[in-house]
Design an enzyme around this catalytic site. Structure first.
Site, PDB file in Angstrom:
ATOM      1  N   LEU A 107      34.716  32.682  44.232  1.00 21.36           N
ATOM      2  CA  LEU A 107      36.339  32.487  44.801  1.00 21.36           C
ATOM      3  C   LEU A 107      36.316  32.554  46.156  1.00 21.36           C
ATOM      4  O   LEU A 107      35.827  33.588  46.945  1.00 21.36           O
ATOM      5  CB  LEU A 107      37.363  33.389  43.837  1.00 21.36           C
ATOM      6  CG  LEU A 107      37.253  33.293  42.394  1.00 21.36           C
ATOM      7  CD1 LEU A 107      38.202  34.438  41.930  1.00 21.36           C
ATOM      8  CD2 LEU A 107      37.687  31.992  41.953  1.00 21.36           C
ATOM      9  N   ASP A 108      37.145  31.734  46.864  1.00 18.62           N
ATOM     10  CA  ASP A 108      37.328  31.813  48.228  1.00 18.62           C
ATOM     11  C   ASP A 108      38.100  33.043  48.870  1.00 18.62           C
ATOM     12  O   ASP A 108      38.824  33.750  47.913  1.00 18.62           O
ATOM     13  CB  ASP A 108      37.904  30.552  49.037  1.00 18.62           C
ATOM     14  CG  ASP A 108      38.976  30.051  48.693  1.00 18.62           C
ATOM     15  OD1 ASP A 108      39.751  31.162  48.638  1.00 18.62           O
ATOM     16  OD2 ASP A 108      39.342  28.852  48.485  1.00 18.62           O
ATOM     17  N   ILE A 109      38.389  33.219  50.036  1.00 19.57           N
ATOM     18  CA  ILE A 109      38.743  34.631  50.408  1.00 19.57           C
ATOM     19  C   ILE A 109      40.421  34.680  50.037  1.00 19.57           C
ATOM     20  O   ILE A 109      40.743  35.658  49.943  1.00 19.57           O
ATOM     21  CB  ILE A 109      38.599  34.947  51.884  1.00 19.57           C
ATOM     22  CG1 ILE A 109      38.995  36.272  52.304  1.00 19.57           C
ATOM     23  CG2 ILE A 109      39.119  33.567  52.595  1.00 19.57           C
ATOM     24  CD1 ILE A 109      38.642  36.562  53.906  1.00 19.57           C
TER      25      ILE A 109
END
Length: 286
Positions: A107-109
């Protein structure tokens, strides 16, 4: 019986099978003193080294599959170490002996929500692989005007820079003004795919939360930044989903409650203590 080298390395907890294939291609793996190549198979008696360090192999029968559900907060990186010193999703996971946690996708930041970890690299690889068509569901808050024509386009498919993509399902969940919530479903996990699909319609994603992986939803009482280990039946749900044999043992006690208010409070206290330690460490570095 021989097995593919990347499969054996994944079972040893060195990463997912895809990661091991990358390591082999980069010449980082040796078998009995000789550089390994993709396609190599081993019997299990060989000496394997990763970056010169001996890898302790695990026999199939000694390998206990464990799975953790983590409620990822925004601001954490899906990497083991960040060169900028930002917090990572691995910081709070329980330590393992002669193994390591493998993230099932990323999952991206700026994305939060359900993230799975497992000690079984083969399970991680299959759950991530597009051929398995494992559904991922996201709650999305978008900013901008959305009409039915846009939704039909997103269901039918659009061409992104890395190929065609579409949502299997889109469900409207309400909103006010130009902010609206939708639940969307994908069966693959390409980089920033949900955001890029909405952006193709000139709509901005202002909040993104993964709420389901397969048929299993994020446990409602699991606090932000908390984790819980899945029980045997839940582990075997994921194993059967991707065609792997079921487990017969678990680290989770049979009579242990999956999640109740008392357990949720304990996890919250643990998360708070970890955050305090992290803040203290950051201040010391400064």
């Amino acid at each position: 019986m021989s097995e593919k080298l990347q499969k054996v390395l994944a079972r040893a907890g060195k990463g997912s099978r895809r990661e091991m294939e990358t390591f082999i291609s980069a010449g980082r793996i040796s078998v009995d003193g000789k550089t390994a190549f993709l396609g190599d198979r081993i019997e299990g008696s060989e000496q394997i080294r990763l970056d010169g360090h001996i890898v302790k192999l695990k026999p199939k029968e000694d390998d206990l599959c464990r799975v953790i559900m983590y409620n990822k907060p925004e601001g954490e990186m899906c990497t083991r170490k960040d060169p900028e010193g930002r917090p990572t999703v691995f910081d709070r996971l329980p330590p393992l002996e002669n193994s390591r946690w493998v993230a099932v996708g990323r999952l991206d930041i700026n994305t939060s929500g359900m993230l799975l970890f497992t000690t079984d690299g083969e399970l991680a690889n299959r759950l991530m692989h597009p051929s398995q068509k494992v559904e991922r569901e996201y709650a999305v808050r978008v900013f901008g005007e959305v009409n039915e024509a846009m939704l039909q386009t997103l269901r039918a498919g659009v061409k992104l820079e890395d190929g065609p993509a579409k949502f299997q399902k889109i469900t409207y969940k309400g909103g006010e003004g130009r902010n609206h919530w939708f639940h969307v479903v994908l069966s693959e996990g390409r980089n920033r795919e949900v955001r890029r699909l909405w952006e193709s319609q000139e709509v901005q994603v202002s909040r993104l939360i993964r709420v389901r992986y397969g048929d299993m939803e994020m446990k409602r009482q699991l606090p932000n930044g908390g984790w819980t280990e899945l029980a045997l039946a839940e582990v075997n749900y994921y194993r059967k989903l991707v065609g792997l044999p079921v487990e017969t043992q678990s680290k989770v006690k049979v009579d242990e409650k999956v999640m109740d208010n008392a357990k949720s409070r304990r996890i919250r206290r643990s998360v708070k203590k970890h955050q305090q330690r992290s803040q203290q460490a950051t201040r010391r570095r400064r």
